[in-house]
Motif scaffolding. Structure first.
Motif, PDB file in Angstrom:
ATOM      1  N   ASN A   1       0.817  -1.216   0.000  1.00 36.43           N
ATOM      2  CA  ASN A   1       0.000   0.000   0.000  1.00 36.43           C
ATOM      3  C   ASN A   1       0.850   1.266   0.000  1.00 36.43           C
ATOM      4  OD1 ASN A   1      -2.686  -0.964   0.030  1.00 36.43           O
ATOM      5  ND2 ASN A   1      -2.476  -1.514   2.197  1.00 36.43           N
TER       6      ASN A   1
ATOM      7  N   VAL B   1      -3.840  -2.978  -4.844  1.00 32.53           N
ATOM      8  CA  VAL B   1      -4.442  -4.231  -4.380  1.00 32.53           C
ATOM      9  C   VAL B   1      -5.480  -3.906  -3.318  1.00 32.53           C
ATOM     10  CG1 VAL B   1      -2.446  -5.724  -4.805  1.00 32.53           C
ATOM     11  CG2 VAL B   1      -2.617  -4.492  -2.641  1.00 32.53           C
ATOM     12  N   ASP B   2      -6.537  -4.670  -3.268  1.00 31.46           N
ATOM     13  CA  ASP B   2      -7.552  -4.386  -2.258  1.00 31.46           C
ATOM     14  C   ASP B   2      -8.304  -5.644  -1.860  1.00 31.46           C
ATOM     15  OD1 ASP B   2      -9.260  -3.162  -0.537  1.00 31.46           O
ATOM     16  OD2 ASP B   2     -10.329  -1.966  -2.037  1.00 31.46           O
ATOM     17  N   ARG B   3      -8.176  -5.999  -0.616  1.00 34.06           N
ATOM     18  CA  ARG B   3      -9.009  -7.021   0.015  1.00 34.06           C
ATOM     19  C   ARG B   3      -8.742  -6.942   1.508  1.00 34.06           C
ATOM     20  NH1 ARG B   3     -10.099 -13.222  -2.047  1.00 34.06           N
ATOM     21  NH2 ARG B   3     -12.314 -13.022  -1.583  1.00 34.06           N
ATOM     22  N   ILE B   4      -9.773  -6.966   2.305  1.00 33.16           N
ATOM     23  CA  ILE B   4      -9.566  -6.916   3.761  1.00 33.16           C
ATOM     24  C   ILE B   4      -9.295  -8.330   4.271  1.00 33.16           C
ATOM     25  CG2 ILE B   4     -10.638  -6.380   5.979  1.00 33.16           C
ATOM     26  CD1 ILE B   4     -12.135  -4.106   4.533  1.00 33.16           C
TER      27      ILE B   4
ATOM     28  N   LYS C   1      -7.797   4.619  -3.642  1.00 36.71           N
ATOM     29  CA  LYS C   1      -7.874   3.606  -2.592  1.00 36.71           C
ATOM     30  C   LYS C   1      -7.142   4.043  -1.315  1.00 36.71           C
ATOM     31  CE  LYS C   1      -6.694  -0.549  -0.642  1.00 36.71           C
ATOM     32  NZ  LYS C   1      -5.482  -1.159  -0.112  1.00 36.71           N
TER      33      LYS C   1
ATOM     34  N   LEU D   1     -10.159   4.462   1.135  1.00 38.45           N
ATOM     35  CA  LEU D   1     -10.308   3.268   1.974  1.00 38.45           C
ATOM     36  C   LEU D   1      -9.290   3.257   3.111  1.00 38.45           C
ATOM     37  CD1 LEU D   1     -11.027  -0.370   1.115  1.00 38.45           C
ATOM     38  CD2 LEU D   1      -9.050   0.153   2.519  1.00 38.45           C
ATOM     39  N   ASN D   2      -8.013   3.335   2.766  1.00 41.92           N
ATOM     40  CA  ASN D   2      -7.016   3.189   3.822  1.00 41.92           C
ATOM     41  C   ASN D   2      -7.047   4.352   4.799  1.00 41.92           C
ATOM     42  OD1 ASN D   2      -5.318   1.665   1.273  1.00 41.92           O
ATOM     43  ND2 ASN D   2      -5.551   0.565   3.184  1.00 41.92           N
TER      44      ASN D   2
ATOM     45  N   HIS E   1      -9.895   3.764   7.055  1.00 43.29           N
ATOM     46  CA  HIS E   1      -9.529   2.638   7.915  1.00 43.29           C
ATOM     47  C   HIS E   1      -8.674   3.129   9.081  1.00 43.29           C
ATOM     48  CE1 HIS E   1      -9.225  -1.931   6.811  1.00 43.29           C
ATOM     49  NE2 HIS E   1     -10.176  -1.674   7.658  1.00 43.29           N
TER      50      HIS E   1
ATOM     51  N   HIS F   1     -12.007  -7.745  12.225  1.00 46.01           N
ATOM     52  CA  HIS F   1     -10.753  -7.038  11.937  1.00 46.01           C
ATOM     53  C   HIS F   1     -10.475  -6.061  13.079  1.00 46.01           C
ATOM     54  CE1 HIS F   1      -8.336  -4.903   8.507  1.00 46.01           C
ATOM     55  NE2 HIS F   1      -7.586  -5.699   9.230  1.00 46.01           N
TER      56      HIS F   1
ATOM     57  N   GLN G   1      -4.845  -3.926  14.724  1.00 44.18           N
ATOM     58  CA  GLN G   1      -4.113  -4.387  13.527  1.00 44.18           C
ATOM     59  C   GLN G   1      -3.983  -3.240  12.517  1.00 44.18           C
ATOM     60  OE1 GLN G   1      -5.742  -7.914  11.488  1.00 44.18           O
ATOM     61  NE2 GLN G   1      -4.211  -7.773   9.883  1.00 44.18           N
ATOM     62  N   VAL G   2      -5.066  -2.513  12.309  1.00 43.31           N
ATOM     63  CA  VAL G   2      -5.021  -1.429  11.323  1.00 43.31           C
ATOM     64  C   VAL G   2      -4.202  -0.243  11.866  1.00 43.31           C
ATOM     65  CG1 VAL G   2      -6.430   0.143   9.927  1.00 43.31           C
ATOM     66  CG2 VAL G   2      -7.241  -2.180  10.381  1.00 43.31           C
TER      67      VAL G   2
ATOM     68  N   LYS H   1       2.233   4.502   7.471  1.00 44.35           N
ATOM     69  CA  LYS H   1       0.975   4.454   6.716  1.00 44.35           C
ATOM     70  C   LYS H   1       0.381   5.842   6.492  1.00 44.35           C
ATOM     71  CE  LYS H   1      -0.595  -0.133   8.273  1.00 44.35           C
ATOM     72  NZ  LYS H   1      -1.471  -0.808   9.265  1.00 44.35           N
TER      73      LYS H   1
ATOM     74  N   ARG I   1      -1.733   7.929   3.192  1.00 44.78           N
ATOM     75  CA  ARG I   1      -3.160   7.866   3.501  1.00 44.78           C
ATOM     76  C   ARG I   1      -3.740   9.233   3.849  1.00 44.78           C
ATOM     77  NH1 ARG I   1      -4.167   2.141   6.620  1.00 44.78           N
ATOM     78  NH2 ARG I   1      -2.842   0.950   5.226  1.00 44.78           N
TER      79      ARG I   1
HETATM   80  C1  CS2 Z   1      -5.469  -1.753   6.391  1.00 45.85           C
HETATM   81  C2  CS2 Z   1      -5.167  -2.476   5.084  1.00 45.85           C
HETATM   82  O1  CS2 Z   1      -4.121  -2.731   8.028  1.00 45.85           O
HETATM   83  C3  CS2 Z   1      -4.288  -1.739   7.334  1.00 45.85           C
HETATM   84  O2  CS2 Z   1      -3.583  -0.763   7.427  1.00 45.85           O
HETATM   85  O3  CS2 Z   1      -5.883  -0.455   6.092  1.00 45.85           O
HETATM   86  O4  CS2 Z   1      -4.462  -3.633   5.272  1.00 45.85           O
HETATM   87  C4  CS2 Z   1      -6.459  -2.761   4.313  1.00 45.85           C
HETATM   88  O5  CS2 Z   1      -7.247  -3.736   4.972  1.00 45.85           O
HETATM   89  C5  CS2 Z   1      -6.170  -3.234   2.921  1.00 45.85           C
HETATM   90  O6  CS2 Z   1      -5.351  -2.298   2.277  1.00 45.85           O
HETATM   91  C6  CS2 Z   1      -7.450  -3.453   2.153  1.00 45.85           C
HETATM   92  O7  CS2 Z   1      -7.158  -3.688   0.834  1.00 45.85           O
END
Ligand code: CS2
Length: 490
Positions: free
Chosen positions: A187, A227-230, A293, A297-298, A301, A367, A371-372, A379, A383
């Protein structure tokens, strides 16, 4: 209970079996960093691509990054593992056959280099996490003063990602094994370009080998990807549930959401799997997709992970269920991020945000916010800080993006929830940040801690940025997390 392996896979329930026979597959790819994400993403695309194109040559030699744990889980299983795809109500299982060999990067380095130099291999993919690139957070160039990077370049068995990769490329050149594509799936913004530059810097500045650098320039491409998948970390309870479904013990099982996306820059001089037949998009320019993304998303997150963590909330699904927190995420995405994004073909940002928040709400994933929240110093640049810089340059006030930074700082510096419970976050910059704060946890810690993180030196000169971060930092303490989020949205 017997263990999943080639010898027992025949007893797996038919719905979970692959259309491919793992024994038929040969190795055509190397993957560095065989964590859960790889097993739930690229390995599945490899399987689906081989099935769709009726091929068998894209089996994976998967390499662990830091130690033998995953190798020791997968080895007795002949590389086989279960992917449990969990929706709110439903779980689908599949035993993935693509990983045909697992090597421990630290202790089996020589074999790893042989694989990279094998003419049958034409793709190397990577999921090694942001920190493994050893880039300077400000310049995004390889840290050529990093002791491990330097020791690798001085000729020991390499331990860093760039060191291993270049040693493998050198061997490939000697073996005249032909062109190769090195595909970063981490990422990072423009991950392919960053890796290509790190490899080039390593060759020219440290190895002083311009010939190798020249060969890499001609023969190796570094496509960028989004890439994208949780993929949450697998728990013992997950393993137990999967074991009873399979009737076999599986130490390497992974959990994922149904959603999956892979956008790949179409820059290959060597054969590659028919990923498009497995649903991947091959495009001339990945940047709009990556930016969308990472910043949507990130960023949401990370925001939810930090706000949730401070509020004492354990999972992303529980955080997104709190009205004031989801409102903050929506405002971040729609008001602060959207104007900074270039158009990405096929993506309607409004729908994208809805989908992201729905995916976060999936209660079956478990989740965790911690962890995030991990590795924030690496990160938050792509982001959040880039969005903040863009917003400020347009004269907009990045209220929520700075709220996220303040919440991250409280994780690292104060390490307490609203209820005064201890909060532990893994962050590579934490020690330096706390040392810079010299034991202070009040607002006077904000600037020294940010400076010590080394990620936003330019922004530190901007009082609009520091003013907002300091304001939220104090408000969290005074009013609590949820009330501060509510006030930030108003
Ligand atoms: C999350 C990513 O842990 C993290 O920092 O934001 O791993 C997130 O789940 C993936 O990028 C989703 O594709």
């Amino acid at each position: 209970m017997r263990r999943l392996s080639l010898a027992t896979v025949g007893s797996v329930p038919p719905a979970a079996r692959s259309a491919l026979d793992p024994r038929d597959l040969t190795i055509g790819m190397v993957h560095l960093g065989v964590g859960g994400f790889h097993r739930a993403h690229q390995a599945v695309y490899a399987e689906d691509a081989m099935t769709a194109a009726d091929q068998t040559g894209w089996g994976i030699s998967a390499v662990t990054q830091r130690g033998p744990r995953v190798r020791d889980q997968l080895h007795p299983q002949d590389g086989l593992y279960t992917l449990a795809v969990r929706d709110t109500e439903d779980v689908r299982y599949r035993v993935v056959p693509s990983v045909r060999e697992v090597l421990d990067g630290p202790s089996e380095t020589d074999t790893v280099l042989d694989r990279i130099a094998d003419p049958a291999v034409s793709v190397v993919t990577l999921t090694v996490t942001e920190k493994a690139y050893r880039l300077d957070p400000a310049t995004h160039r390889l840290r050529t003063d990093d002791p491990d990077v330097r020791a690798d370049a001085a000729g020991r068995t390499p331990v860093t990602v760039v060191g291993r990769l270049v040693a493998g490329l050198r061997r490939r050149r000697q073996a005249d094994a032909g062109p190769l594509a090195v595909v970063s799936c981490d990422n990072l913004n423009e991950n392919g370009m960053l890796l290509r530059r790190a490899v080039a810097d390593y060759c020219t500045l440290l190895l002083r080998d311009d010939e190798l650098a020249g060969w890499i320039g001609e023969s190796v491409t570094f496509p960028s990807t989004m890439v994208d998948r949780i993929v949450p970390a697998t728990t013992d309870a997950d393993r137990a549930a999967i074991g009873s479904m399979l009737g076999l013990r599986d130490e390497a099982a992974v959990i994922a959401e149904p959603f999956s996306q892979w956008v790949i820059e179409d820059d290959f001089r060597s054969p590659r799997p028919a990923w498009e037949a497995a649903g991947a998009m091959l495009v001339p320019d990945v940047r709009p997709y990556e930016l969308t993304k990472l910043r949507t998303l990130n960023a949401c997150h990370s925001l939810l992970a930090y706000l949730g963590g401070l509020a004492g909330i354990g999972t992303i699904a529980d955080a997104v269920a709190v009205q004031d927190l989801v409102a903050a995420a929506r405002r971040l995405a729609e008001v602060e991020v959207r104007p900074t994004l270039p158009p990405a073909k096929g993506i309607d940002h409004h729908d994208y945000v809805d989908t992201v928040l729905r995916r976060f709400a999936n209660p079956a994933l478990g989740h965790t916010t911690s962890q995030v929240a991990a590795d924030g110093a690496l990160k938050i640049g792509p982001r959040l800080l880039d969005t903040i810089a863009d917003a400020l340059s347009r004269g907009n006030e990045p209220r929520i993006a700075t709220l996220a930074i303040a919440a991250w700082l409280r994780h690292v510096v104060v390490r307490r929830t609203d209820d005064n419970a201890p909060l532990n976050v893994d962050d590579p910059a934490a020690a330096a940040m706390r040392a810079a704060a010299q034991g202070r946890t009040d607002v006077t810690a904000v600037r020294p801690a940010l400076r010590a993180a080394g990620i936003c030196d330019d922004l530190l000169e901007d009082r609009r940025f520091t003013g907002l971060v300091e304001y939220w930092y104090v408000e969290f303490d005074r009013a609590g997390t949820v009330a501060t989020a509510r006030a930030a949205v108003e």
